[in-house]
Design an enzyme around this catalytic site. Structure first.
Site, short mmCIF file in Angstrom:
data_model
loop_
_atom_site.label_atom_id
_atom_site.label_comp_id
_atom_site.label_asym_id
_atom_site.label_seq_id
_atom_site.Cartn_x
_atom_site.Cartn_y
_atom_site.Cartn_z
N GLY A 5 0.84 -1.21 0.00
CA GLY A 5 0.00 0.00 0.00
C GLY A 5 0.87 1.24 0.00
O GLY A 5 0.53 2.27 0.58
N GLN A 9 -0.66 -12.52 0.92
CA GLN A 9 0.62 -11.92 1.32
C GLN A 9 1.37 -12.82 2.32
O GLN A 9 2.60 -12.88 2.30
CB GLN A 9 0.41 -10.51 1.88
CG GLN A 9 -0.06 -9.57 0.75
CD GLN A 9 -0.26 -8.14 1.17
OE1 GLN A 9 -0.09 -7.78 2.32
NE2 GLN A 9 -0.64 -7.30 0.22
N ASP A 27 -1.87 4.00 19.22
CA ASP A 27 -2.75 4.16 20.39
C ASP A 27 -1.91 4.44 21.65
O ASP A 27 -2.25 5.27 22.48
CB ASP A 27 -3.59 2.89 20.58
CG ASP A 27 -4.28 2.48 19.29
OD1 ASP A 27 -5.09 3.27 18.80
OD2 ASP A 27 -3.97 1.40 18.75
N HIS A 66 -6.64 -3.33 18.13
CA HIS A 66 -6.58 -1.95 17.61
C HIS A 66 -7.97 -1.63 17.08
O HIS A 66 -8.26 -1.74 15.88
CB HIS A 66 -5.54 -1.82 16.49
CG HIS A 66 -5.68 -0.48 15.80
ND1 HIS A 66 -5.38 0.71 16.41
CD2 HIS A 66 -6.14 -0.15 14.56
CE1 HIS A 66 -5.64 1.70 15.59
NE2 HIS A 66 -6.11 1.21 14.46
P1 NAX Z 1 -5.00 4.48 1.83
O1 NAX Z 1 -6.32 4.07 1.28
O2 NAX Z 1 -4.53 5.88 1.67
O3 NAX Z 1 -3.86 3.53 1.24
C1 NAX Z 1 -3.97 2.16 1.17
C2 NAX Z 1 -3.20 1.72 -0.05
O4 NAX Z 1 -3.19 0.30 -0.06
C3 NAX Z 1 -3.84 2.16 -1.35
O5 NAX Z 1 -2.88 2.86 -2.15
C4 NAX Z 1 -4.29 0.85 -2.02
O6 NAX Z 1 -4.15 0.89 -3.43
C5 NAX Z 1 -3.31 -0.13 -1.39
N1 NAX Z 1 -3.75 -1.53 -1.40
C6 NAX Z 1 -5.01 -2.02 -1.25
N2 NAX Z 1 -5.01 -3.37 -1.36
C7 NAX Z 1 -3.72 -3.73 -1.56
C8 NAX Z 1 -3.08 -4.97 -1.78
N3 NAX Z 1 -3.76 -6.11 -1.80
N4 NAX Z 1 -1.75 -4.98 -1.96
C9 NAX Z 1 -1.04 -3.83 -1.96
N5 NAX Z 1 -1.59 -2.62 -1.78
C10 NAX Z 1 -2.91 -2.57 -1.58
O7 NAX Z 1 -5.03 4.07 3.38
P2 NAX Z 1 -4.08 4.54 4.55
O8 NAX Z 1 -4.60 5.77 5.16
O9 NAX Z 1 -2.67 4.51 4.08
O10 NAX Z 1 -4.34 3.37 5.62
C11 NAX Z 1 -3.91 2.05 5.38
C12 NAX Z 1 -4.46 1.10 6.43
O11 NAX Z 1 -3.99 1.46 7.72
C13 NAX Z 1 -5.99 1.10 6.54
O12 NAX Z 1 -6.44 -0.24 6.64
C14 NAX Z 1 -6.24 1.84 7.84
O13 NAX Z 1 -7.47 1.48 8.42
C15 NAX Z 1 -5.06 1.37 8.66
N6 NAX Z 1 -4.71 2.16 9.84
C16 NAX Z 1 -4.23 1.47 10.92
C17 NAX Z 1 -3.79 2.09 12.06
C18 NAX Z 1 -3.24 1.31 13.20
O14 NAX Z 1 -2.94 1.94 14.22
N7 NAX Z 1 -3.11 -0.02 13.15
C19 NAX Z 1 -3.88 3.58 12.19
C20 NAX Z 1 -3.96 4.28 10.88
C21 NAX Z 1 -4.80 3.61 9.82
O15 NAX Z 1 -6.13 3.96 10.04
#
Ligand code: NAX
Length: 325
Positions: free
Chosen positions: A11, A112, A159, A187
């Protein structure tokens, strides 16, 4: 200069990936003497955006960045990988139930996990950021039977950092003066930020704040912080999430300070009565590239109830995807 290490970011063209790639490439994770090969994975429609990220990385001329691989092939992205940030995930769409979200992500993390198993170094360190992070980590791990499950972790460091910062603000101190915060569990909004072991300047903070403040202000504020940021920014946390991911991986690799533990979601070993078979956030200390769950802390009744709630949510998530494990 050391031998280069390979860091995979999935991503990588997304919000968090865009922050993470530059900070890692510039040496902010492992220091300026550690050369980095970045292996960036995206879905095919995002390859053009990913190419833009690669071009900007080149334009930074970071001395630590030896090579960039940008691909939509998970096997190539995880080839000889030493550190894997699994950020890309399927977001929750309109009308999607939680079970639909779990299933959609299960497919991604199964694929993955297999790619990691077949291509990564056997001592690879994996951090899952993409939500639902704890259960996604469990799925990836169970599809990588040749890799120790302890190498798969999920992120609750954001967090943890939020909780430290909010408490520091309340006490009028700097966040680095707050030691031994704990985030227990998932989380998600059931996570339990626990200040019962926190010290500030070697004093227990429990004596400095009221139970009423903990219950009605501190806990819900930390649990809902992500939603508050979306409301304010119109987009979810990105820079703070990338920063926390770097904190997590740096501490796991280089060790935690001997003054304080940190929170990491790791496979439960049954400590504190948490069912083995889920990835649960515990207090951990890290040394020599390994983490250990901090054992035998006294857990009061107030905390016990909240730990049970978040454990039960993770057991339900596990049941929803059991067939894929
Ligand atoms: P974005 O939507 O900006 O970016 C995600 C990227 O992943 C996109 O560019 C998409 O094309 C790509 N993607 C989707 N499926 C894929 C795959 N199979 N292989 C490779 N790439 C793939 O999201 P973003 O704001 O960067 O957040 C990413 C993830 O982090 C989300 O699931 C979000 O909920 C999670 N978070 C987790 C947090 C934590 O503390 N654990 C906090 C922040 C965030 O909310």
């Amino acid at each position: 200069m050391n031998k280069p290490v390979r860091v995979t970011i999935t991503g990588a063209a997304g919000q968090i990936g865009y922050q993470l790639a530059f900070r890692i490439a510039s040496g902010q994770m492992l220091g300026v003497n550690q050369p980095i090969i970045l292996q960036l994975l995206e879905i095919t429609p995002a390859l053009s955006a990913l190419n833009g990220v690669s071009m900007e990385l080149e334009d930074c001329a970071f001395p630590t960045l030896k090579k960039i691989i940008a691909t939509d092939d998970a096997n190539e992205a995880f080839d000889q990988c030493d550190f894997g940030f699994l950020v890309g995930a399927m977001p929750r769409g309109p009308g999607m139930e939680r079970s639909d979200l779990l299933e959609a992500n299960a497919k991604i993390f199964t694929h993955q996990g297999l790619a990691i198993n077949n291509n990564a170094n056997k001592n690879v360190k994996i951090l899952v950021v993409g939500n639902p992070a704890n259960t996604n980590a469990l799925i990836a791990s169970s599809n990588a039977p040749d890799i120790d499950p302890k190498n798969f972790t999920a992120m609750t460091r954001l967090d943890h950092n939020r909780a430290k910062s909010y408490l520091a603000k309340k006490l009028g101190v700097q966040s680095n003066e707050i030691q031994n915060m704990i985030i227990w569990g998932n989380h998600s909004a059931t996570q339990y930020p626990d200040i019962s072991h926190v010290t500030c300047d070697d004093q227990r903070v429990l004596d400095a704040v009221s139970l009423e403040w903990i219950e009605s202000d501190f806990i819900p504020t930390v649990q809902q912080r992500g939603a508050e940021i979306i409301k304010a920014r119109g987009a979810s946390s990105a820079a703070s999430a990338a920063s926390a991911a770097i904190d997590h991986m740096r501490d796991w690799s280089l060790g935690t300070s001997d003054k304080s533990w940190v929170s990491m979601a790791v496979p439960s070993d049954g400590s504190y009565g948490i069912s083995p078979g889920i990835i649960f956030s515990f207090p951990v200390i890290c040394k020599d590239g390994n983490f250990e769950i901090v054992k035998d802390l006294k857990i009061n009744e107030f905390s016990k109830d909240r730990i049970l709630i978040t454990e039960s949510e993770l057991r339900e998530e596990r049941s929803a995807i059991e067939s894929l494990l």
